[in-house]
Design an enzyme around this catalytic site. Structure first.
Site, PDB file in Angstrom:
ATOM      1  N   TYR A   1      49.206  43.057  34.923  1.00  0.00           N
ATOM      2  CA  TYR A   1      48.345  44.036  35.564  1.00  0.00           C
ATOM      3  C   TYR A   1      49.231  45.007  36.352  1.00  0.00           C
ATOM      4  O   TYR A   1      50.463  44.924  36.286  1.00  0.00           O
ATOM      5  CB  TYR A   1      47.328  43.326  36.460  1.00  0.00           C
TER       6      TYR A   1
ATOM      7  N   ARG B   1      39.442  26.257  32.873  1.00  0.00           N
ATOM      8  CA  ARG B   1      38.685  25.768  31.718  1.00  0.00           C
ATOM      9  C   ARG B   1      38.008  24.429  31.974  1.00  0.00           C
ATOM     10  O   ARG B   1      36.897  24.182  31.481  1.00  0.00           O
ATOM     11  CB  ARG B   1      39.613  25.654  30.506  1.00  0.00           C
TER      12      ARG B   1
ATOM     13  N   GLN C   1      38.847  38.127  43.614  1.00  0.00           N
ATOM     14  CA  GLN C   1      40.131  38.507  43.033  1.00  0.00           C
ATOM     15  C   GLN C   1      40.185  40.028  42.979  1.00  0.00           C
ATOM     16  O   GLN C   1      39.455  40.663  42.224  1.00  0.00           O
ATOM     17  CB  GLN C   1      40.306  37.920  41.635  1.00  0.00           C
TER      18      GLN C   1
END
Length: 395
Positions: free
Chosen positions: A169, A346, A99
């Site tokens: 971001y 998760r 990423q």
């Protein structure tokens, strides 16, 4: 017939053993900004557990682009460690993505020792400093840094580059009208606000060609007033598709700066999160404003599906569905809906071997309870607090 989520598939030039993706979730395992055995083990667990593609987060393109100092800045000093990690993951039969991003206003300038930059000047709730507005020279430098990072990761053996264009971001801050008050060619209309993301994607593709897959994480909705809306996110996705620079889009949501729980859903771990913060931040989180930072959204399986279906109906390029995917039938429905890949976070933190369990029919769903107590562990090594190392995930 819908594709089999557990059968091999192609992502651009890359062949994956199945259509499951370990989404990028910050690992907290690079305390000195270098690849560690712990970081490799983190990804090795899910690679051995059956995912087709595991995503390393967060790989910064510049020192001021880290959320805080304990992150990897990709360059000559970190290349060997990244190559070692890629080679180790490949031994399992899984592919590896990096990423690639610049945190922009989500960066902690005080931690990094260099002030953060954003689309426009604003105060930082993280560093208690002012974030400066990026100059056009900054944007040219950052674009070159994306290109250099991409080349380093390709040379290190990575299969996929995921360009981070969400969560407030840097690129996302330009897309959000509430964060972008610029009067130059990077502000105003959506086409102008989309300029940075598009030029980064084009520059990276021109550098790497078809040697790897290039994808982007974009927002279905930022979840705050002045953020990227679903309509704007879809229009941006259509611009990216028309450019032809990307092999797929991963559909995400929320803002790490303004509304992080919009992405996570489920319980808001306010107490646990506050305990990891400096005293001034802990006190601030007890105020109404602080308590409102971690909003509570009820968890539901595939909670981004309805918004994502709008993108699916309007786009032809491959899409990755993200957000609360824990069950085999959810994966099957995603394939039937026309999505090409499913991304999980998760659920795999709780059970690194969940994909193997689902593929073999030994389970139909994961056991993650969506308590989100994993969120505050990013500062000490991201993990599921409900389990121990003996349950199968390295701590």
């Amino acid at each position: 017939m819908s594709p089999d989520v557990f059968a091999p598939a192609r992502l651009g030039p890359v062949k994956l053993r199945n259509r499951t993706v370990k989404a990028a979730t910050f690992e907290g395992r690079a305390p000195h900004g270098q690849v560690t055995d712990s970081l490799i083990d983190y990804h090795l667990a899910v690679a051995r557990g059956g995912v087709g593609l595991t995503t390393v987060a967060y790989l910064a393109v510049a020192s001021e682009g880290r959320t805080h100092r304990e992150q990897i800045v990709v360059g000559p000093e970190t290349r060997d460690g990244l190559a070692r990690m890629a080679a180790t993951i490949h031994e399992t039969g899984a592919a590896i993505a990096g990423q690639v991003g610049h945190a922009g206003p989500v960066a902690n300038g005080r931690s990094n020792g260099v002030k953060a930059i954003s689309a426009s000047r604003m105060p930082s709730p993280l560093s208690m400093q002012m974030i400066r507005s990026a100059t056009e020279a900054d944007l040219a430098r950052v674009t070159r840094a994306y290109v250099a990072t991409a080349r380093t990761l390709v040379d290190a053996g990575f299969d996929v580059l995921e360009l981070h264009m969400a969560h407030s971001y840097l690129i996302s801050s330009f897309l959000a009208p509430g964060l972008n008050r610029r009067k130059d060619g990077y502000g105003g209309s959506l086409e102008n606000r989309a300029k940075l993301g598009r030029q980064v994607a084009r520059a990276v593709r021109d550098e790497v060609g078809d040697s790897v897959a290039v994808t982007a994480k974009i927002s279905l909705s930022d979840g705050f007033k002045g953020g990227v809306t679903t309509d704007a996110g879809l229009e941006y996705a259509q611009l990216l598709e028309s450019d032809g620079t990307l092999d797929a889009l991963q559909l995400s949501g929320g803002s790490s700066l303004m509304n992080p729980m919009y992405l996570f859903r489920g319980e808001a771990p306010l107490k646990e999160f506050a305990a990891t913060m400096p005293l001034v931040v802990r006190l601030g989180m007890k105020t109404p404003v602080g308590k409102g930072f971690l909003k509570s959204y009820p968890f539901e399986e595939a909670y981004f599906r309805d918004k994502a279906l709008r993108f699916r109906s309007a786009l032809t390029m491959p899409l990755m569905l993200l957000g609360g995917i824990n069950r085999a039938d959810t994966m099957e429905r995603a394939m039937a809906d026309g999505f090409d890949f499913v991304a999980m976070g998760r659920a795999l933190l709780r059970e690194p071997d969940l994909v193997n369990q689902l593929a073999a029919g030994r389970a139909t769903e994961g056991v993650c309870i969506h308590c989100n107590r994993c969120m505050p562990t990013i500062y000490t090594g991201t993990r599921c607090p409900v389990i121990t190392e003996t349950a199968g995930f390295p701590g």
